[in-house]
Every structure is written in C-alpha cells, then in structure tokens.
Write a protein that holds these residues in place. Sequence first.
Motif, PDB file in Angstrom:
ATOM      1  N   SER A 188      -7.554  -2.461  14.020  1.00 59.88           N
ATOM      2  CA  SER A 188      -8.916  -2.662  14.080  1.00 59.88           C
ATOM      3  C   SER A 188      -9.403  -4.240  13.792  1.00 59.88           C
ATOM      4  CB  SER A 188      -9.829  -1.980  12.756  1.00 59.88           C
ATOM      5  OG  SER A 188      -9.875  -0.769  13.116  1.00 59.88           O
TER       6      SER A 188
ATOM      7  N   PHE B  79     -10.863  -6.506  16.882  1.00 57.36           N
ATOM      8  CA  PHE B  79     -12.107  -7.276  16.357  1.00 57.36           C
ATOM      9  C   PHE B  79     -12.089  -8.750  16.355  1.00 57.36           C
ATOM     10  CE2 PHE B  79     -13.782  -2.933  15.865  1.00 57.36           C
ATOM     11  CZ  PHE B  79     -14.984  -3.012  16.307  1.00 57.36           C
TER      12      PHE B  79
ATOM     13  N   THR C  39     -12.366  -4.171  10.676  1.00 54.43           N
ATOM     14  CA  THR C  39     -13.340  -4.660  11.593  1.00 54.43           C
ATOM     15  C   THR C  39     -13.876  -5.947  10.780  1.00 54.43           C
ATOM     16  OG1 THR C  39     -13.974  -2.579  12.645  1.00 54.43           O
ATOM     17  CG2 THR C  39     -15.459  -4.282  12.567  1.00 54.43           C
TER      18      THR C  39
END
Length: 179
Positions: A113, A117, A160
């Motif tokens: 993640s 991102f 994220t």
Amino acid sequence: MSTLMKTFTTCDVRLFLWIVQRPRARRIAGVFRWISRLGDGYLYLAAGLGLALFEPVRGPYFLAAGLLAFALELPLYLLLKHTIRRPRPNHALGQVSAFITPSDTFSFPSGHSAAAFVTATLVGHVYPAFLLPALGLAFLISLSRVILRVHYPTDILAGTTLGISCTVSALLLIPGGAP
C-alpha cells in the motif's frame, strides 16, 4: 493494552473477517494475486526509468522525486514493521489462512500500500490527467492485500498514509517541481 486500543483492534479484526469471509472473496482471490503482483515494485522502477529515458520534459523529475520518496518510505516502513511487530492475520487468527506466502511475518504497515500510494501520489502530481487511474490501481493493490488475507484494513490505511506522506515530503524537497 488500553481499552481504546482493544476496541480499535477488535473493530479492525471484525472488518477484516467481514471482508475475507464474503463468498466472493475466495472466488476473486486469483485475480487479486495478479493485482497484488503489480505492487511488488518492479513496475514502479520500470515506469520511473522509462519515463526518465523517453519523456524528457517531466520524466527525469518523476524519477528523481520517486527515488527520494522511496528513500524516505522504505526505512520508515521497515522501522514501523519491526518496531510494532503486528502478526499477520493468518498467524494471529487460527481460522484464516492466507492465499499467498508473504515475504515476512509482520503486517503493519502494508508495504504494498505504501509503495502503491507513493507512485499514485507522484503520478497525480507530475501527470495530473492520470491521477484517477493511478489512485484506482493503488486502491486495488491495497485491497488485494486484505483479500489475500495477509493484511488488516488498518495496515492498508497506515501504508497509504506513509506512502502519501513520504511523496509529499519528497516533492517539497526536490527543487523546481515539475514544469
């Protein structure tokens, strides 16, 4: 562990179980294996190098900012992972087995993640027209980690946040920005 932390962890585990125990989750695991592989890192490096070589206006900036963002993200990711040492769901929850073999035993934060991102944030800054597809792919890569039963939802949220924060920091540190 505080009452607030217990409640938070309980909600995280319940959400994880709700997602992975959906009848469709098992059927789509094969597709999500491929989506997860997109986040293994090779594609990010290839994209950065390709843009630097073949897109002379913004490509070199994209590569430089990406390398700096990953140079910030990777040590922080490893520090968090090895400090917090949260067991992966397939180790912590007896009734859950992962659909893939993860590279390590700890789940927080999600490196896939974070990397997805980093890239999506960078793409959105340098090539704004591609922001939505980049975010969509980053979301799918992140979701794949839960569907494949190797991360909890908060692992994804932390990854994220880490990826976006490191990219924003890198963009502030690289002089000039994209033309």
